[in-house]
Design a protein around this motif. Structure first.
Motif, mmCIF file in Angstrom:
data_model
loop_
_atom_site.group_PDB
_atom_site.id
_atom_site.type_symbol
_atom_site.label_atom_id
_atom_site.label_comp_id
_atom_site.label_asym_id
_atom_site.label_seq_id
_atom_site.Cartn_x
_atom_site.Cartn_y
_atom_site.Cartn_z
ATOM 1 N N LEU A 132 -24.854 82.975 -29.706
ATOM 2 C CA LEU A 132 -25.556 81.705 -29.947
ATOM 3 C C LEU A 132 -26.035 81.073 -28.642
ATOM 4 C CD1 LEU A 132 -23.169 80.153 -32.640
ATOM 5 C CD2 LEU A 132 -25.197 81.571 -33.016
ATOM 6 N N GLY A 133 -26.465 81.891 -27.704
ATOM 7 C CA GLY A 133 -26.918 81.373 -26.415
ATOM 8 C C GLY A 133 -25.797 81.044 -25.455
ATOM 9 N N ILE A 134 -24.555 81.359 -25.815
ATOM 10 C CA ILE A 134 -23.393 81.079 -24.964
ATOM 11 C C ILE A 134 -22.986 82.369 -24.265
ATOM 12 C CG2 ILE A 134 -21.022 80.225 -24.894
ATOM 13 C CD1 ILE A 134 -21.588 78.796 -27.533
ATOM 14 N N GLU A 135 -22.908 82.330 -22.955
ATOM 15 C CA GLU A 135 -22.490 83.482 -22.171
ATOM 16 C C GLU A 135 -20.965 83.482 -22.056
ATOM 17 O OE1 GLU A 135 -24.579 83.170 -18.492
ATOM 18 O OE2 GLU A 135 -26.478 82.735 -19.500
ATOM 19 N N VAL A 136 -20.361 84.595 -22.383
ATOM 20 C CA VAL A 136 -18.903 84.724 -22.426
ATOM 21 C C VAL A 136 -18.464 85.715 -21.362
ATOM 22 C CG1 VAL A 136 -16.913 85.265 -23.869
ATOM 23 C CG2 VAL A 136 -18.976 84.261 -24.904
ATOM 24 N N SER A 137 -17.583 85.280 -20.486
ATOM 25 C CA SER A 137 -17.045 86.133 -19.427
ATOM 26 C C SER A 137 -15.525 86.053 -19.479
ATOM 27 C CB SER A 137 -17.552 85.677 -18.051
ATOM 28 O OG SER A 137 -16.962 86.434 -17.019
ATOM 29 N N ARG A 138 -14.882 87.215 -19.553
ATOM 30 C CA ARG A 138 -13.419 87.252 -19.720
ATOM 31 C C ARG A 138 -12.757 87.799 -18.472
ATOM 32 N NH1 ARG A 138 -10.486 89.204 -25.319
ATOM 33 N NH2 ARG A 138 -8.380 88.447 -24.821
ATOM 34 N N SER A 139 -11.639 87.188 -18.119
ATOM 35 C CA SER A 139 -10.845 87.622 -16.978
ATOM 36 C C SER A 139 -9.377 87.362 -17.310
ATOM 37 C CB SER A 139 -11.258 86.859 -15.712
ATOM 38 O OG SER A 139 -10.832 85.510 -15.781
ATOM 39 N N LYS A 199 -7.504 85.210 -16.180
ATOM 40 C CA LYS A 199 -7.246 83.770 -16.207
ATOM 41 C C LYS A 199 -7.709 83.107 -17.495
ATOM 42 C CE LYS A 199 -7.393 83.104 -11.194
ATOM 43 N NZ LYS A 199 -8.035 82.358 -10.064
ATOM 44 N N GLY A 200 -8.616 83.747 -18.216
ATOM 45 C CA GLY A 200 -9.080 83.141 -19.454
ATOM 46 C C GLY A 200 -10.494 83.562 -19.798
ATOM 47 N N LEU A 201 -11.116 82.749 -20.635
ATOM 48 C CA LEU A 201 -12.462 83.003 -21.128
ATOM 49 C C LEU A 201 -13.379 81.904 -20.612
ATOM 50 C CD1 LEU A 201 -13.330 85.328 -23.065
ATOM 51 C CD2 LEU A 201 -13.459 83.617 -24.867
ATOM 52 N N TYR A 202 -14.430 82.308 -19.921
ATOM 53 C CA TYR A 202 -15.369 81.356 -19.335
ATOM 54 C C TYR A 202 -16.623 81.299 -20.198
ATOM 55 C CZ TYR A 202 -18.543 79.233 -15.923
ATOM 56 O OH TYR A 202 -19.454 78.425 -15.298
ATOM 57 N N LEU A 203 -16.953 80.111 -20.688
ATOM 58 C CA LEU A 203 -18.124 79.899 -21.535
ATOM 59 C C LEU A 203 -19.136 79.045 -20.792
ATOM 60 C CD1 LEU A 203 -16.358 78.963 -24.921
ATOM 61 C CD2 LEU A 203 -16.872 81.236 -24.025
ATOM 62 N N SER A 204 -20.381 79.490 -20.772
ATOM 63 C CA SER A 204 -21.435 78.710 -20.121
ATOM 64 C C SER A 204 -22.755 78.968 -20.829
ATOM 65 C CB SER A 204 -21.555 79.056 -18.635
ATOM 66 O OG SER A 204 -22.116 80.349 -18.460
ATOM 67 N N GLN A 205 -23.707 78.088 -20.590
ATOM 68 C CA GLN A 205 -25.068 78.227 -21.106
ATOM 69 C C GLN A 205 -26.055 78.232 -19.940
ATOM 70 O OE1 GLN A 205 -24.027 74.905 -23.977
ATOM 71 N NE2 GLN A 205 -25.595 75.930 -25.190
ATOM 72 N N ARG A 206 -25.763 79.083 -18.972
ATOM 73 C CA ARG A 206 -26.554 79.146 -17.747
ATOM 74 C C ARG A 206 -28.023 79.440 -18.038
ATOM 75 N NH1 ARG A 206 -28.698 83.366 -15.453
ATOM 76 N NH2 ARG A 206 -27.709 84.520 -17.141
ATOM 77 N N LYS A 207 -28.278 80.483 -18.789
ATOM 78 C CA LYS A 207 -29.663 80.859 -19.092
ATOM 79 C C LYS A 207 -30.384 79.740 -19.843
ATOM 80 C CE LYS A 207 -32.478 84.368 -21.422
ATOM 81 N NZ LYS A 207 -33.258 83.375 -22.193
ATOM 82 N N TYR A 208 -29.688 79.121 -20.788
ATOM 83 C CA TYR A 208 -30.288 78.043 -21.580
ATOM 84 C C TYR A 208 -30.636 76.853 -20.686
ATOM 85 C CZ TYR A 208 -30.950 74.995 -25.634
ATOM 86 O OH TYR A 208 -31.484 74.149 -26.575
ATOM 87 N N ALA A 209 -29.741 76.514 -19.752
ATOM 88 C CA ALA A 209 -30.012 75.414 -18.825
ATOM 89 C C ALA A 209 -31.190 75.735 -17.912
ATOM 90 C CB ALA A 209 -28.761 75.098 -18.000
ATOM 91 N N LEU A 210 -31.273 76.983 -17.434
ATOM 92 C CA LEU A 210 -32.395 77.365 -16.582
ATOM 93 C C LEU A 210 -33.715 77.330 -17.348
ATOM 94 C CD1 LEU A 210 -30.851 80.346 -14.577
ATOM 95 C CD2 LEU A 210 -31.264 78.010 -13.778
ATOM 96 N N HIS A 256 -20.894 92.648 -15.016
ATOM 97 C CA HIS A 256 -21.307 91.388 -15.639
ATOM 98 C C HIS A 256 -22.548 90.820 -14.949
ATOM 99 C CE1 HIS A 256 -20.406 88.145 -18.435
ATOM 100 N NE2 HIS A 256 -20.712 87.278 -17.491
ATOM 101 N N GLN A 257 -22.708 91.049 -13.661
ATOM 102 C CA GLN A 257 -23.926 90.624 -12.976
ATOM 103 C C GLN A 257 -25.146 91.316 -13.569
ATOM 104 O OE1 GLN A 257 -23.696 90.982 -8.703
ATOM 105 N NE2 GLN A 257 -21.668 90.036 -8.603
ATOM 106 N N SER A 258 -25.009 92.604 -13.868
ATOM 107 C CA SER A 258 -26.108 93.328 -14.489
ATOM 108 C C SER A 258 -26.434 92.755 -15.862
ATOM 109 C CB SER A 258 -25.746 94.813 -14.603
ATOM 110 O OG SER A 258 -26.746 95.523 -15.294
ATOM 111 N N PHE A 259 -25.398 92.381 -16.610
ATOM 112 C CA PHE A 259 -25.608 91.783 -17.928
ATOM 113 C C PHE A 259 -26.336 90.447 -17.817
ATOM 114 C CE2 PHE A 259 -23.887 88.612 -20.893
ATOM 115 C CZ PHE A 259 -24.400 89.102 -22.088
ATOM 116 N N LEU A 260 -25.920 89.588 -16.883
ATOM 117 C CA LEU A 260 -26.555 88.283 -16.722
ATOM 118 C C LEU A 260 -28.007 88.425 -16.285
ATOM 119 C CD1 LEU A 260 -23.676 86.266 -14.990
ATOM 120 C CD2 LEU A 260 -24.356 86.208 -17.378
#
Length: 645
Positions: free
Chosen positions: A365-372, A374-385, A123-127
């Motif tokens: 839609l610009g939302i980064e999705v990471s699954r584990s 514990k659940g699904l983590y949604l963030s807009q890190r790239k968009y905020a940067l 996932h680091q490579s993807f980000l």
């Protein structure tokens, strides 16, 4: 009528002027598992495996001036070493001994507030892939690279094969709309580059109603529906896959007489040749309507039903198998209980619309999705940067809460901005950032009220919000995998909070189990005579949202037999909702507000009192201080996996 001439596919060779003035791009291949396309630009510098531009002729080196020369030395321009161009380097501060008087680097480096250590290597490579690679913005920039020229030729070939237009002379008394190229790099679910996509877009903003178009409405998936569907899928352990439709809008038929100028880089016979559109094209005002009508008909023919709560949601229940499909223009999320049935449906749709299977849901839609687990983590890190970078505040000092406590902005203090477009663009981007950032909803709501005539005080408040984003660029929400699917809502109001209209501000926050799915801040339509009335109106708005969510969950196969909880911190408002007694405090309230009583009586909702210190909706109605803001924010389901350890 002139004869129909095929639109020639141009060679897209740069002009002599462009060749002479453009600098030679640095050779910088991207390291991946499979050789990716090379037309990639890192930040603002183009990168390519091979360059189609001729090399810049070398000249004799300039003479080095001696101490006797009177001409001063030119300043040295520093640039990062070439071997780092393949890596995403964060801003960092150089550690120097305390005795060193001069320190280099950023005082508040981004690496202090953004980390990837909590994610897997994959996932680091993807980000890193989606962060460092930027598409070209203009035709003149893209034409320099053979990969983008090939992408544009492929797009034109697809348009011609689909009989999208007929080349003809522009009739008298008709006006042709313009068009432009839009470029996008398509990726696989692991972040590797799948292809370079060049899309021809019509400039639909120049269309005239009644001449170039009539009906334009097309349903688009609500972001709340997206969060609800993802919450259900992760709690049930379903797979989440993403589909993309090749040239989606070309499948829609155009019923109006629309003429478009030739695409940039194309040349037709004669100086007055235009394209008469036979098919719907991206950018046209009616394009999305034509496409959705055709796609929805195909789904209904395949046995799907269309949700009445959100018309962009389609579902099919057959025995123990349930399949759900959510459409956002041409981006599609598909999930369900049976992976074999999902594959059958994808093949069926591919035969009609040429779908592109993007694999597991990773970037939507610009939302980064990471699954584990514990659940699904949604963030807009790239968009905020990107927002921070474009605002020039990537190295700013962070703050701990988005707006000064008890700050009251109005439309009189401060001077008018000389360039209001910058403020409007910033606020528009911040509005989209609230998809995964409920902590900034109230601040963005305040800033959006002054987009018509922004002033310096409003710009200062917006900069304060950007400073807050600097400290939490990767913050998002967690959709928990442990879910009892019980709806809980918190509603609150800030009585007469608007200094200009004296209207109250309503805010609500809804949880599905422990997963945040819906939130909103809105100024009330009328002036409330008391805080009880303002709270009662807030309860009515939250009740309507709860009822809509119950309809949506029913279509998703979840029927609520128990009432949904609605928390309020005003005893008077709770009394008005529970007792149908009309008196001075309630006789002037509109009848639509009494929907709260009706839903209480039929068992849809159940109200409960909560102390003001525990009211989660406080974040959506007022600007709080640091301690209270941080305490309530931690209870909203907000998580920041990018915080450095």
């Amino acid at each position: 009528m002139p004869s129909v001439l095929p639109l020639p596919i141009p060679e897209f060779e740069p002009s002599d002027h462009a060749t002479a003035s453009a600098p030679t791009p640095p050779l910088n291949p991207i390291t991946e598992t499979t050789p990716p396309p090379s037309p990639i630009t890192t930040h603002s510098s183009p990168i390519s495996h091979t360059s189609s531009l001729p090399p810049i002729p070398s000249s004799s080196p300039p003479s080095i001036p001696t101490p006797s020369d009177s001409t001063p030395l030119p300043p040295r321009h520093r640039k990062p070493p070439g071997y780092l161009s393949d890596y995403h380097c964060y801003q960092s501060q150089v550690d120097l001994p305390s005795s060193t008087p001069v320190q280099h680097g950023t005082r508040y480096p981004l690496s202090h507030y953004l980390s990837y250590d909590k994610f897997s290597i994959k996932h680091q490579s993807f980000l890193a892939s989606i962060t460092t690679i930027v598409e070209p913005n203009t035709f003149d920039e893209a034409i320099k690279y053979p990969e983008w020229r090939k992408a544009m030729q492929s797009e034109l070939a697809a348009l011609e094969a689909n009989h999208t237009w007929t080349l003809m002379a522009l009739p008298a008394h008709k006006k042709a709309i313009g068009c432009k190229w839009v470029y996008k790099i398509k990726r696989h679910s692991n972040g590797t580059i799948e292809r370079c996509k060049a899309r021809l877009v019509a400039k639909g903003y120049t269309q005239m109603e009644g001449i170039d178009y009539h009906e334009t409405f097309s349903p688009v998936a609500k972001l709340t529906t997206v969060r609800v569907l993802l919450s259900l899928a992760v709690a049930k352990g379903w797979c989440l896959q993403q589909l993309d439709v090749n040239n989606a809008f070309l499948h829609g038929d155009s019923h109006e007489e629309v003429y478009m100028q030739l695409p940039p880089g194309s040349h037709g016979k004669g100086g007055n040749m235009v394209c008469r559109l036979n098919k719907s094209l991206y950018g046209l005002k009616q394009a999305s309507r034509c496409w959705f009508a055709k796609f929805s008909k195909a789904l209904l023919d395949a046995g799907f039903s269309q949700s009445k709560a959100d018309y962009s949601l389609f579902y099919r229940h057959k025995g123990k198998s349930s399949i759900f499909l959510l459409v956002y223009v041409d981006d599609i999320i598909i999930t369900g209980t049976d992976t074999a049935t999902i594959s059958i449906i994808k093949n069926l749709l591919h035969q009609r619309f040429h779908l592109k299977d993007l694999g597991d849901l990773k970037y939507f839609l610009g939302i980064e999705v990471s699954r584990s687990p514990k659940g699904l983590y949604l963030s807009q890190r790239k968009y905020a940067l990107d927002i921070l970078k474009d605002s020039g505040l990537i190295g700013a000092r962070p703050t701990f809460f988005p707006m000064e406590q008890n700050l009251k902005l109005n439309n009189e203090d401060g001077e008018l901005l000389h360039n209001p477009e910058t403020y409007r663009r910033l606020v528009g981007r911040l509005i989209y950032l609230t998809i995964t950032r409920p902590d900034i909803v109230h601040t963005v709501h305040i800033l959006s009220q002054f987009m018509q005539s922004p002033r310096t005080t409003h710009k200062d408040a917006a900069d304060r919000l950007l400073h807050y984003l600097k400290g939490t660029p990767g913050q998002g929400i967690l959709l928990s995998s442990s879910n009892n699917f019980q709806l809980r809502a918190y509603c609150d109001s800030n009585w007469a909070s608007c200094p200009m209209t004296r209207r109250s501000t309503t805010g609500y926050f809804v949880l599905l189990g422990e997963s945040p799915i819906s939130w909103k801040t809105k100024k009330q339509d009328t002036v409330s005579r008391s805080s009880a009335e303002a709270e009662y109106r807030a309860m009515a708005m939250a009740t309507c949202e709860l009822q809509w969510l119950r309809y949506l969950l029913y279509d998703l196969g979840l029927s609520h037999t128990t009432p949904s909880l609605l928390y309020c911190d005003n005893q008077a408002a709770l009394y008005i909702a529970a007792n149908p007694v009309y008196h001075e405090r309630t006789k002037h309230i509109e009848i639509d507000c009494h929907v709260v009583r009706e839903k209480i009586q039929n068992g849809s909702i159940r109200t409960a009192y909560i102390p003001s210190t525990e009211q989660l909706a406080d974040v959506f109605t007022k600007s709080l201080g640091k301690d209270q803001f941080q305490r309530l924010k931690n209870k909203l389901g907000i998580l920041d996996l990018h915080t450095p350890a």
